[in-house]
Design an enzyme around this catalytic site. Structure first.
Site, PDB file in Angstrom:
ATOM      1  N   LYS A 130       0.855  -1.197   0.000  1.00 46.55           N
ATOM      2  CA  LYS A 130       0.000   0.000   0.000  1.00 46.55           C
ATOM      3  C   LYS A 130       0.881   1.232   0.000  1.00 46.55           C
ATOM      4  O   LYS A 130       2.015   1.181   0.481  1.00 46.55           O
ATOM      5  CB  LYS A 130      -0.869   0.020   1.264  1.00 46.55           C
ATOM      6  CG  LYS A 130      -2.148   0.810   1.097  1.00 46.55           C
ATOM      7  CD  LYS A 130      -3.249  -0.047   0.507  1.00 46.55           C
ATOM      8  CE  LYS A 130      -4.476   0.751   0.172  1.00 46.55           C
ATOM      9  NZ  LYS A 130      -5.606  -0.152  -0.148  1.00 46.55           N
ATOM     10  N   ASP A 170      -7.013   4.394  -4.347  1.00 49.33           N
ATOM     11  CA  ASP A 170      -7.673   4.211  -3.054  1.00 49.33           C
ATOM     12  C   ASP A 170      -8.326   5.574  -2.792  1.00 49.33           C
ATOM     13  O   ASP A 170      -8.543   6.333  -3.755  1.00 49.33           O
ATOM     14  CB  ASP A 170      -6.647   3.819  -1.969  1.00 49.33           C
ATOM     15  CG  ASP A 170      -7.301   3.279  -0.693  1.00 49.33           C
ATOM     16  OD1 ASP A 170      -7.646   2.094  -0.656  1.00 49.33           O
ATOM     17  OD2 ASP A 170      -7.487   4.056   0.271  1.00 49.33           O
TER      18      ASP A 170
HETATM   19  N1  GLU Z   1      -7.443   0.266  -2.798  1.00 42.78           N
HETATM   20  C1  GLU Z   1      -8.191  -0.919  -3.111  1.00 42.78           C
HETATM   21  C2  GLU Z   1      -8.207  -1.856  -1.913  1.00 42.78           C
HETATM   22  O1  GLU Z   1      -8.274  -1.390  -0.817  1.00 42.78           O
HETATM   23  C3  GLU Z   1      -7.753  -1.568  -4.407  1.00 42.78           C
HETATM   24  C4  GLU Z   1      -6.321  -1.944  -4.507  1.00 42.78           C
HETATM   25  C5  GLU Z   1      -5.905  -2.415  -5.905  1.00 42.78           C
HETATM   26  O2  GLU Z   1      -6.725  -2.449  -6.792  1.00 42.78           O
HETATM   27  O3  GLU Z   1      -4.719  -2.740  -6.038  1.00 42.78           O
HETATM   28  O4  GLU Z   1      -8.217  -3.050  -2.023  1.00 42.78           O
END
Ligand code: GLU
Length: 449
Positions: A130, A170
């Protein structure tokens, strides 16, 4: 045996707290997983000896960098950028980027940690990571956002790659931001590496249904929970907190399945529309015009706006928290239970506090935890990576059908793990254990790294 393991879990947890001071959200996410996985360690004692838990709680790599940028008036600003590459046992690090003033290392670490297990549950080859920044895109012009994204990517590009680490969106990062970041990555590396970012626009390698995926997926997951109890969305009153990407497409899918969304919110307050929210108005207001939820009342005069307050005071059958972490407290959960709520699907990451989760589980409310319920977003990102690898572009219906099947599988895996480990109906434990076991087994296979 379990008590003994719980004791050692406590030692590990205390150590995590000591090594990561001041990171409350990360501690919370770790605690929930450690509380859940003890029975899995009874079945796989080799994980204890190999120190899998200790290793899983320590990110493989964490990078913090300076992001300087200039606003439209020429004034200079400095923000902080972060990328946490948490676990690559199952595939390249995968997880979004969050731009929000609240972002600090503890938030990115909680999100990255959860992403490991969520991504494992999808059954697709993606590790967990992340990233983010305390930059606030709200109120910024497109050129300011572009300059920020370009500066952010000047540092990030060294860390990522289609086989290394694949960021996405996100909170605060959508198609616009991904576009600017992709352009800058391409320029810096001299490579059109489509699979390096997901959530791309449809004109340059994005996947149909990626935008809809988290909201659709969460709704599919709740549908599965209801189906197992011979119930459905038909005629149900649903409260969806937030009004961002997850909330918007939760609204669309709930309506398609016969439900009615009667309340939605943003950071300023919430709107109640007893007739049921209109998808077209919300989509235009939020996606095109980037306006506030209260403006919905300009178009639907019968709807009312409540400034501040808790959206969870609105009586409903189903609650779908889709805004942000810890937005639904123990008090809110009690109110929901009192008002007859039968199911909760977490569209956001960790939206319910530990107290709230306990209230739901004690009351027998069907509770779909984030790691399982909102995994449709990242799962569809993995489908986008598949298309990029094959230079293909699948039809909307094809991606949606795959997403639907993935959500059915996640429900099945989660509920079967809950049954196997002696807590039927407890999908928190089920999701944590099922996600954990796969990662742990692969970590064993890869040796001490
Ligand atoms: N931010 C999204 C999550 O919390 C998607 C992450 C992604 O697609 O890599 O899963």
């Amino acid at each position: 045996m379990v008590t003994q393991l719980s004791g050692s879990m406590e030692t590990i947890y205390n150590d995590v707290v000591k090594r990561n001071p001041g990171e409350a959200e990360f501690h919370q996410a770790v605690k929930e997983v450690l509380e859940s996985v003890a029975p899995a360690l009874v079945k796989y004692p080799e994980f204890v000896e190999a120190r899998i838990i200790e290793r899983i709680c320590e990110p493989e790599r964490q990078t913090i960098f300076r992001v300087p940028w200039q606003d439209d008036k020429g004034q200079m600003h400095v923000n902080r950028g972060i990328r946490v590459q948490f676990n690559s046992a199952l595939g390249p690090y995968k997880g979004g980027i969050r731009f929000h003033p609240s972002v600090y290392l503890g938030i990115i670490k909680f999100l990255g940690f959860e992403q490991i297990f969520k991504n494992s549950l999808t059954g697709l080859p993606i590790g967990g990571g992340k990233g983010g920044s305390d930059f606030d895109p709200k109120g910024k012009s497109d050129s300011e956002v572009m300059r920020f994204c370009q500066s952010f990517m000047i540092e990030l590009h060294r860390l990522i790659g289609e086989h290394t680490d694949v960021p996405a969106g996100d909170i605060g990062v959508g198609a616009r931001e991904i576009g600017y970041m992709f352009g800058q990555y391409k320029r810096l590396t001299n490579r059109f590496e489509a699979g390096v970012l997901t959530g791309k626009g449809l004109l340059y390698g994005g996947s149909l249904a990626r935008t809809q995926a988290t909201g659709y997926g969460c709704t599919y997951f709740v549908e599965e929970m209801l189906k197992a109890k011979n119930n459905s969305f038909d005629g149900k009153k649903v409260v969806v907190s937030g009004s961002g990407n997850v909330a918007i497409y939760t609204l669309e899918k709930v309506v398609q399945l016969g439900g009615k969304v009667i309340a939605m919110s943003d950071s300023g307050g919430y709107v109640v529309d007893e007739k049921g929210f209109d998808f077209g108005t919300i989509k235009r207001l939020k996606e095109v015009e980037r306006r506030r939820i209260k403006d919905y009342c300009d178009y639907h005069k019968h709807a009312r706006y409540i400034e501040g307050g808790s959206i969870w005071d609105v009586p409903c059958d189903i609650a779908m928290p889709s805004a942000t972490q810890n937005e639904l407290t123990g008090k809110d959960a009690k109110e929901l239970v009192k008002n007859g709520c039968i199911a909760v699907g977490e569209g956001a990451n960790m939206p319910s506090t530990p107290e709230a989760i306990q209230v739901f589980l004690d009351a027998g409310v069907l509770f779909g935890p984030a790691k399982a319920a909102n995994a449709g977003g990242v799962a569809t990102s993995a489908l986008e990576m598949q298309q990029n690898a094959g230079r293909e572009a699948w039809e909307f219906a094809e991606v949606d059908a795959k997403l639907h099947q993935i959500m059915r599988n996640i429900y099945k895996t989660t509920s079967e793990a809950a049954d196997e480990f002696g807590v039927p109906g407890n999908f928190v434990v089920g999701a944590n254990i099922a996600g954990f076991i796969k990662v742990a087994r692969v970590m064993m296979i890869h040796g001490l790294i």
